[in-house]
Design an enzyme around this catalytic site. Sequence first.
Site, PDB file in Angstrom:
ATOM      1  CG  ASP A 210      57.072 -24.323  82.577  1.00  0.00           C
ATOM      2  OD1 ASP A 210      56.482 -24.612  81.841  1.00  0.00           O
ATOM      3  OD2 ASP A 210      57.767 -25.237  82.310  1.00  0.00           O
TER       4      ASP A 210
ATOM      5  CG  PHE B  59      64.788 -21.930  79.036  1.00  0.00           C
ATOM      6  CD1 PHE B  59      63.886 -22.877  79.697  1.00  0.00           C
ATOM      7  CD2 PHE B  59      65.981 -21.184  79.290  1.00  0.00           C
ATOM      8  CE1 PHE B  59      64.845 -23.350  81.279  1.00  0.00           C
ATOM      9  CE2 PHE B  59      65.922 -21.718  80.245  1.00  0.00           C
ATOM     10  CZ  PHE B  59      65.759 -22.135  81.499  1.00  0.00           C
TER      11      PHE B  59
ATOM     12  NE  ARG C 239      70.539 -16.445  89.470  1.00  0.00           N
ATOM     13  CZ  ARG C 239      69.410 -17.630  89.418  1.00  0.00           C
ATOM     14  NH1 ARG C 239      67.482 -17.266  89.225  1.00  0.00           N
ATOM     15  NH2 ARG C 239      69.640 -19.171  89.272  1.00  0.00           N
TER      16      ARG C 239
HETATM   17  P1  IMP Z   1      57.199 -25.425  87.464  1.00  0.00           P
HETATM   18  O1  IMP Z   1      57.572 -25.354  89.080  1.00  0.00           O
HETATM   19  O2  IMP Z   1      57.178 -25.758  86.597  1.00  0.00           O
HETATM   20  O3  IMP Z   1      55.755 -23.739  88.086  1.00  0.00           O
HETATM   21  O4  IMP Z   1      58.828 -24.458  87.443  1.00  0.00           O
HETATM   22  C1  IMP Z   1      58.558 -23.236  88.040  1.00  0.00           C
HETATM   23  C2  IMP Z   1      60.243 -22.966  88.237  1.00  0.00           C
HETATM   24  O5  IMP Z   1      60.876 -23.421  86.834  1.00  0.00           O
HETATM   25  C3  IMP Z   1      60.912 -21.728  88.037  1.00  0.00           C
HETATM   26  O6  IMP Z   1      60.750 -21.121  89.331  1.00  0.00           O
HETATM   27  C4  IMP Z   1      62.064 -21.525  87.198  1.00  0.00           C
HETATM   28  O7  IMP Z   1      62.539 -21.688  88.539  1.00  0.00           O
HETATM   29  C5  IMP Z   1      61.809 -22.688  86.266  1.00  0.00           C
HETATM   30  N1  IMP Z   1      61.887 -22.176  85.049  1.00  0.00           N
HETATM   31  C6  IMP Z   1      60.445 -22.918  84.229  1.00  0.00           C
HETATM   32  N2  IMP Z   1      60.078 -22.458  83.387  1.00  0.00           N
HETATM   33  C7  IMP Z   1      61.793 -21.320  82.843  1.00  0.00           C
HETATM   34  C8  IMP Z   1      62.489 -20.948  82.246  1.00  0.00           C
HETATM   35  O8  IMP Z   1      62.227 -20.485  80.965  1.00  0.00           O
HETATM   36  N3  IMP Z   1      63.571 -20.048  82.240  1.00  0.00           N
HETATM   37  C9  IMP Z   1      63.799 -20.333  83.814  1.00  0.00           C
HETATM   38  N4  IMP Z   1      63.842 -20.690  84.554  1.00  0.00           N
HETATM   39  C10 IMP Z   1      62.513 -21.754  84.269  1.00  0.00           C
END
Ligand code: IMP
Length: 184
Positions: free
Chosen positions: A106, A155, A168
């Site tokens: 993300d 999400f 999950r």
């Molecule tokens: P980042 O550090 O912002 O890139 O986030 C990555 C982490 O955020 C992932 O490993 C997920 O645990 C969580 N995450 C981000 N978007 C989602 C989503 O749409 N569904 C479930 N988990 C998410």
Amino acid sequence: MESGYKTGKVLISAREIQNRVDALADKIASGTRGRELLVVGILNGAVIFLSDLVRRMPLELDVKIDFMSISSYGNAVKSSGVVRILKDIGSDIAGKDVLIVEDIIDTGLTLSYLLNILNARRPASLRTCVLLDKSEKREIPVTIDYCGFSIPDVFVVGYGLDCGGSLRHLSDIHALDAIDAIDG
Ligand code: IMP
């Protein structure tokens, strides 16, 4: 007893996922120069993706599997970028070909932190394989060597991805409407 979740529409079906995982496994195997590959899954979200991915890799490749678990400080909506290792991999990766397998990227904070930590241990190569890329909210550029699907900023749950630890186990990936997730 019902879980209280309505999962919204299917964004990516189980069949689409399996086809893509096949293609990713082929690409990864043909892009691996050495004979051995250490696949590092990020718990808990990458477990299902990783287990499908490695079972499609050829016998000629000596695939080893390990896991890391990290906790990110921040609230449920936004990661702070400060990450703590809860479980580290069990072996020395110096001189090894390593593939990080993550469920979703993300902002990029989690993966860039992991890349920094693992790169400092001097692997021969360090590549990334991410099932879902939500690039709209990217804050830190991260090289994704193998990407399953690019998705919009929604999400998602299922196929390893959770909402509060639940959902999950679903075979398809669903877009979760926040309102639907309220206990009911
Ligand atoms: P980042 O550090 O912002 O890139 O986030 C990555 C982490 O955020 C992932 O490993 C997920 O645990 C969580 N995450 C981000 N978007 C989602 C989503 O749409 N569904 C479930 N988990 C998410």
